[in-house]
Write a protein that holds these residues in place. Structure first.
Motif, PDB file in Angstrom:
ATOM      1  N   VAL A 145       0.847  -0.961   0.122  1.00  0.00           N
ATOM      2  CA  VAL A 145       0.064  -0.001   0.180  1.00  0.00           C
ATOM      3  C   VAL A 145       1.172   1.134  -0.629  1.00  0.00           C
ATOM      4  N   VAL A 146       0.379   1.717  -1.258  1.00  0.00           N
ATOM      5  CA  VAL A 146       1.149   3.900  -0.574  1.00  0.00           C
ATOM      6  C   VAL A 146       0.341   4.424  -0.562  1.00  0.00           C
ATOM      7  N   GLY A 147       1.070   5.208   0.229  1.00  0.00           N
ATOM      8  CA  GLY A 147      -0.191   6.528   1.367  1.00  0.00           C
ATOM      9  C   GLY A 147      -0.516   7.760   0.238  1.00  0.00           C
ATOM     10  N   LYS A 148      -0.596   8.673  -0.444  1.00  0.00           N
ATOM     11  CA  LYS A 148      -0.146  10.094  -1.049  1.00  0.00           C
ATOM     12  C   LYS A 148      -1.117  11.050  -0.219  1.00  0.00           C
ATOM     13  N   ALA A 149      -0.524  11.950   0.257  1.00  0.00           N
ATOM     14  CA  ALA A 149      -0.730  12.985   0.996  1.00  0.00           C
ATOM     15  C   ALA A 149      -1.968  13.614   0.510  1.00  0.00           C
ATOM     16  N   GLY A 150      -3.290  13.731   1.175  1.00  0.00           N
ATOM     17  CA  GLY A 150      -4.373  14.889   0.787  1.00  0.00           C
ATOM     18  C   GLY A 150      -5.133  13.835  -0.270  1.00  0.00           C
ATOM     19  N   ALA A 151      -4.720  12.208  -0.593  1.00  0.00           N
ATOM     20  CA  ALA A 151      -5.355  11.676  -1.584  1.00  0.00           C
ATOM     21  C   ALA A 151      -6.270  10.494  -0.637  1.00  0.00           C
ATOM     22  N   GLY A 152      -5.096   9.970  -0.038  1.00  0.00           N
ATOM     23  CA  GLY A 152      -5.675   8.828   1.046  1.00  0.00           C
ATOM     24  C   GLY A 152      -4.356   7.361   0.236  1.00  0.00           C
ATOM     25  N   SER A 153      -5.089   5.950   0.277  1.00  0.00           N
ATOM     26  CA  SER A 153      -4.057   4.880   0.484  1.00  0.00           C
ATOM     27  C   SER A 153      -4.378   3.833  -0.815  1.00  0.00           C
ATOM     28  N   PHE A 154      -3.162   3.812  -1.332  1.00  0.00           N
ATOM     29  CA  PHE A 154      -3.523   3.138  -2.749  1.00  0.00           C
ATOM     30  C   PHE A 154      -2.992   1.726  -2.796  1.00  0.00           C
ATOM     31  N   VAL A 155      -3.501   0.574  -3.573  1.00  0.00           N
ATOM     32  CA  VAL A 155      -2.856  -0.077  -3.296  1.00  0.00           C
ATOM     33  C   VAL A 155      -1.417  -0.137  -4.452  1.00  0.00           C
ATOM     34  N   GLN A 156      -0.733  -1.019  -4.345  1.00  0.00           N
ATOM     35  CA  GLN A 156       0.751  -1.064  -4.798  1.00  0.00           C
ATOM     36  C   GLN A 156       0.540  -2.556  -4.939  1.00  0.00           C
ATOM     37  N   ALA A 157       0.237  -3.369  -5.706  1.00  0.00           N
ATOM     38  CA  ALA A 157       0.431  -5.401  -6.007  1.00  0.00           C
ATOM     39  C   ALA A 157       2.316  -5.053  -6.720  1.00  0.00           C
ATOM     40  N   PRO A 158       2.027  -6.147  -5.984  1.00  0.00           N
ATOM     41  CA  PRO A 158       3.483  -6.405  -6.805  1.00  0.00           C
ATOM     42  C   PRO A 158       3.731  -7.107  -8.323  1.00  0.00           C
ATOM     43  N   ALA A 159       4.238  -7.275  -8.568  1.00  0.00           N
ATOM     44  CA  ALA A 159       4.230  -8.782  -9.702  1.00  0.00           C
ATOM     45  C   ALA A 159       4.114  -9.682  -9.506  1.00  0.00           C
ATOM     46  N   ARG A 160       2.843 -10.001  -9.711  1.00  0.00           N
ATOM     47  CA  ARG A 160       2.545 -11.228  -9.974  1.00  0.00           C
ATOM     48  C   ARG A 160       2.679 -12.748 -10.688  1.00  0.00           C
ATOM     49  N   ARG A 161       3.410 -13.648  -9.659  1.00  0.00           N
ATOM     50  CA  ARG A 161       3.648 -14.726 -10.977  1.00  0.00           C
ATOM     51  C   ARG A 161       2.701 -15.090 -11.429  1.00  0.00           C
ATOM     52  N   SER A 162       3.430 -16.268 -11.925  1.00  0.00           N
ATOM     53  CA  SER A 162       1.979 -16.815 -13.142  1.00  0.00           C
ATOM     54  C   SER A 162       1.711 -18.388 -12.214  1.00  0.00           C
ATOM     55  N   ALA A 163       0.044 -18.093 -12.229  1.00  0.00           N
ATOM     56  CA  ALA A 163      -0.400 -19.248 -11.134  1.00  0.00           C
ATOM     57  C   ALA A 163      -0.251 -20.962 -11.772  1.00  0.00           C
ATOM     58  N   GLN A 164       0.457 -20.953 -10.343  1.00  0.00           N
ATOM     59  CA  GLN A 164      -0.285 -22.927 -10.606  1.00  0.00           C
ATOM     60  C   GLN A 164      -1.334 -23.928 -10.667  1.00  0.00           C
ATOM     61  N   PRO A 165      -0.902 -24.399 -11.678  1.00  0.00           N
ATOM     62  CA  PRO A 165      -2.299 -24.793 -12.172  1.00  0.00           C
ATOM     63  C   PRO A 165      -2.600 -26.198 -10.861  1.00  0.00           C
ATOM     64  N   ALA A 166      -4.578 -24.731 -11.027  1.00  0.00           N
ATOM     65  CA  ALA A 166      -4.365 -25.919  -9.639  1.00  0.00           C
ATOM     66  C   ALA A 166      -5.244 -27.332  -9.853  1.00  0.00           C
ATOM     67  N   HIS A 167      -5.525 -28.024  -9.188  1.00  0.00           N
ATOM     68  CA  HIS A 167      -5.932 -29.830  -9.584  1.00  0.00           C
ATOM     69  C   HIS A 167      -7.776 -30.294  -9.459  1.00  0.00           C
ATOM     70  N   ALA A 168      -7.838 -29.193 -10.605  1.00  0.00           N
ATOM     71  CA  ALA A 168      -9.554 -29.610 -11.284  1.00  0.00           C
ATOM     72  C   ALA A 168      -9.716 -30.863 -10.614  1.00  0.00           C
ATOM     73  N   ALA A 169     -11.254 -30.405  -9.400  1.00  0.00           N
ATOM     74  CA  ALA A 169     -11.919 -31.602  -9.441  1.00  0.00           C
ATOM     75  C   ALA A 169     -12.415 -32.276 -11.022  1.00  0.00           C
ATOM     76  N   PRO A 170     -12.778 -33.536 -11.136  1.00  0.00           N
ATOM     77  CA  PRO A 170     -13.456 -33.854 -12.681  1.00  0.00           C
ATOM     78  C   PRO A 170     -15.046 -33.645 -12.183  1.00  0.00           C
ATOM     79  N   LEU A 171     -15.516 -33.299 -13.595  1.00  0.00           N
ATOM     80  CA  LEU A 171     -16.980 -32.739 -13.212  1.00  0.00           C
ATOM     81  C   LEU A 171     -17.814 -33.745 -14.277  1.00  0.00           C
ATOM     82  N   ALA A 172     -19.197 -33.588 -13.046  1.00  0.00           N
ATOM     83  CA  ALA A 172     -20.117 -35.215 -13.823  1.00  0.00           C
ATOM     84  C   ALA A 172     -20.549 -33.958 -15.466  1.00  0.00           C
ATOM     85  N   ALA A 173     -20.241 -32.783 -15.295  1.00  0.00           N
ATOM     86  CA  ALA A 173     -21.597 -32.765 -16.920  1.00  0.00           C
ATOM     87  C   ALA A 173     -19.560 -32.463 -17.360  1.00  0.00           C
ATOM     88  N   ALA A 174     -19.047 -33.201 -17.438  1.00  0.00           N
ATOM     89  CA  ALA A 174     -17.282 -32.859 -18.006  1.00  0.00           C
ATOM     90  C   ALA A 174     -17.835 -32.946 -20.208  1.00  0.00           C
TER      91      ALA A 174
END
Length: 477
Positions: free
Chosen positions: A66-95
C-alpha cells in the motif's frame, strides 16, 4: 459497496485485517492503483476502532503493498504477479457437455480479426457511414421519456407492446407476413431467436436440418444444444427438400438470400419445403436476415406468408439494416410455440433492454426505418453494379457470380481449382480483405469461391480492389 473483509471474534483485529488485505492484493482481487477506503469509513463498516485499521494500513505500507498519497488516501501497490500454478481441478459430472461447447468451431466469433484491410469485402457488415444518427438520437430521447414512466419495473418477456405492434405492421407491409403483435417476440438479435427455438424444439440426439453451405452460428448453436445437425445440400433453387431427414424436428433456411451463396429460393421449392415440413412434422425457421434490400425481379412471398399450417417461425434482425451493436431482433412464432417461447425468453433473460425497444418503435412508426432502407438501397445498388461489372470484365476467367436478387453480399464460385488460402493471403498483403465460401460447408465437399460483402467498402474503392485481385490471380497463374 463495502470492501469484503470478514472479522471473526475480538482478538488480533489488526492482524486479521492486515492478512486479508495482503492476500487480496497479492492474489489480484484488489487491483494495482485501487483506492482503499479511508480508515474512519472502514472502521465504521467493520465495527472496529480507527486505530485498528490504521495499524493494518501501516503494516501493508511497510510491506510495499500500500502507498499513501498526501491528501488523496491509501492506494494498492500490487507486486508483480507470478504465473499461477495450475490447480488440481476436481472432475466434473458435466465434463462431456462442457467439452461439447468447448470444442465447437467458432468461425464468426472474433469479428475484430476481420475487416482490417483498406479494401474490405467482409460479409454482413452494414455501411457505418449511413447510420441515421440524428433520427436515432431523436428516437432515443423519446425512449428515455417513456422509460421515466416505468422506471424500476420489469416488462413483458415478449417485448414492449409498441415495438411488437410496429414490427407486425412492418413485416406485413414489406414481406407479406400476416401476423399480430401477439405473435411477435423481441429478442437480443436474431441469434437469440434461434437459441430460444432450439431450446424448445431440440433435445440431445434430436435432428436439426440446416443448409449446406449455411450460416455456421446457427449450425454450431444447435450442435451445442445436443442436436445431431444434418447438412442438406443447396442448389440454385435453394435447399433440396427430399434430402431433409425424416427425423428432423427443425429445418433452418435463409430463403430470400441464401447464406452464403446468395441464391433466392424459388416459389416451387418453397412449396416443396413446406410440404416436406408438414409431412415430417418439423418447424421451419425462416431467417430473413437482409431481404430489405431487393434489386431486381418481383417480390416473392416469404415462407411465413405461404404457411397455411403453422409450421414456420419467421426470424428477423435490425443488425443488417441499422447496426449490429443494437442487438435487436425478433421472431414471429407459430401459435403452437408461442407460450413455450415466452417461457424460454423469460427464464433466459427476462426481457430485452427496453430503452432501445422504445426508440426502435418510434423509429419504425415515424417512417424513419423505411427512409433509411431506401437510402442504403441506393448506395448498395451502386456497389453491387460495380462488383458485377468488375467480375464480368476483369475476373471472368477465374470466377462466376451466382445470381442474387437481395441483400448486400454476392458469392462467386471458382471456374477451376484454385489455392484459395494463397489468394486470401496475397490479397491481404495487397490490403484487400477477401473471404472464402469453404468455411460455410459442413457435411459436403466445399465449392471453392468467395463471399463478397459490399457494406463495408466504398463504391469508389471497388474497382481498385478488384484490379488488385486480378493482378494477384494473374501472378498465381
Amino acid at each position: 459497496m463495502e470492501l469484503h473483509i470478514v472479522i471473526e471474534g475480538r482478538k488480533d483485529l489488526a492482524g486479521q485485517l492486515y492478512r486479508q488485505l495482503g492476500d487480496a492484493i497479492r492474489s489480484g482481487r484488489l487491483a494495482h492503483g485501487q483506492q482503499l477506503p479511508p480508515s474512519r469509513l472502514l472502521a465504521e463498516q467493520l465495527g472496529v476502532s480507527r486505530k485498528t485499521v490504521s495499524d493494518a494500513y501501516s503494516r501493508l505500507t511497510l510491506d510495499n503493498l500500500v502507498v499513501g498519497k498526501a491528501g488523496a488516501g491509501s492506494f494498492v501497490q500490487a507486486p508483480a504477479r507470478r504465473s499461477a500454478q495450475p490447480a488440481h481441478a476436481a472432475p466434473l459430472a458435466a465434463a462431456a457437455t462442457v467439452a461439447r461447447w468447448d470444442t465447437l468451431p467458432a468461425p464468426l466469433r472474433h469479428p475484430q480479426q476481420e475487416g482490417g484491410s483498406r479494401f474490405e469485402f467482409v460479409g454482413g457488415r452494414p455501411a457505418a457511414s449511413l447510420f441515421p444518427q440524428e433520427d436515432w438520437r431523436r428516437c432515443i430521447l423519446h425512449g428515455m421519456r417513456q422509460e421515466t414512466q416505468r422506471r424500476g419495473r420489469y416488462t413483458d418477456a415478449e417485448g414492449v407492446p409498441a415495438l411488437r405492434d410496429a414490427i407486425a405492421r412492418h413485416v406485413a407491409f414489406t414481406r407479406g407476413v400476416a401476423c399480430t403483435a401477439a405473435q411477435v417476440v423481441v429478442t437480443n438479435g436474431a441469434q437469440q431467436a434461434l437459441d430460444l427455438l432450439g431450446r424448445i424444439l431440440l433435445e440431445p440426439g434430436s435432428v436439426a436440418a440446416v443448409e449446406d453451405p449455411g450460416y455456421p452460428a446457427a449450425r454450431m448453436l444447435f450442435a451445442g444444444q445436443g442436436a445431431h445437425v444434418a447438412g442438406v445440400p443447396v442448389d440454385r433453387d435453394g435447399i433440396v427438400p427430399e434430402l431433409i431427414p425424416a427425423s428432423a424436428r427443425l429445418i433452418y433456411v435463409t430463403p430470400a438470400h441464401q447464406f452464403p451463396l446468395g441464391v433466392p429460393m424459388s416459389v416451387a421449392r418453397k412449396r416443396a419445403l413446406l410440404a416436406r415440413a408438414r409431412a415430417i412434422g418439423a418447424i421451419v425457421i425462416e431467417d430473413d436476415y437482409d431481404s430489405a434490400f431487393r434489386y431486381e425481379g418481383r417480390p416473392t412471398d416469404s415462407l411465413k406468408g405461404m404457411d397455411k399450417h403453422g409450421l414456420v417461425a419467421y426470424v428477423g434482425t435490425f443488425s443488417k439494416v441499422l447496426t449490429p451493436e443494437l442487438r435487436l431482433g425478433f421472431m414471429v412464432a407459430p401459435d403452437a410455440l408461442l407460450n413455450a417461447v415466452h417461457n424460454a425468453k423469460h427464464y433466459c433473460d427476462w426481457h430485452t433492454a427496453t430503452l432501445a425497444q422504445h426508440a426502435l418503435a418510434r423509429f419504425i412508426s415515424d417512417g424513419a426505418l423505411l427512409k433509411h432502407i431506401r437510402r442504403c438501397h441506393a448506395v448498395y445498388a451502386q456497389r453491387r453494379e460495380r462488383l458485377q461489372a468488375g467480375f464480368a470484365a476483369w475476373l471472368a476467367p477465374w470466377f462466376e457470380l451466382l445470381p442474387a436478387t437481395a441483400g448486400f453480399h454476392l458469392a462467386a464460385q471458382c471456374k477451376d481449382s484454385m489455392d484459395m488460402d494463397q489468394l486470401l493471403r496475397l490479397a491481404r498483403r495487397a490490403d484487400v480483405g477477401l473471404y472464402t465460401l469453404g468455411k460455410f460447408y459442413c457435411d459436403h465437399p466445399p465449392r471453392e469461391g468467395l463471399l463478397l460483402g459490399y457494406g463495408a467498402i466504398d463504391t469508389l474503392d471497388i474497382d481498385a480492389a478488384l484490379l488488385r485481385v486480378r493482378d494477384i490471380l494473374g501472378e498465381m497463374r
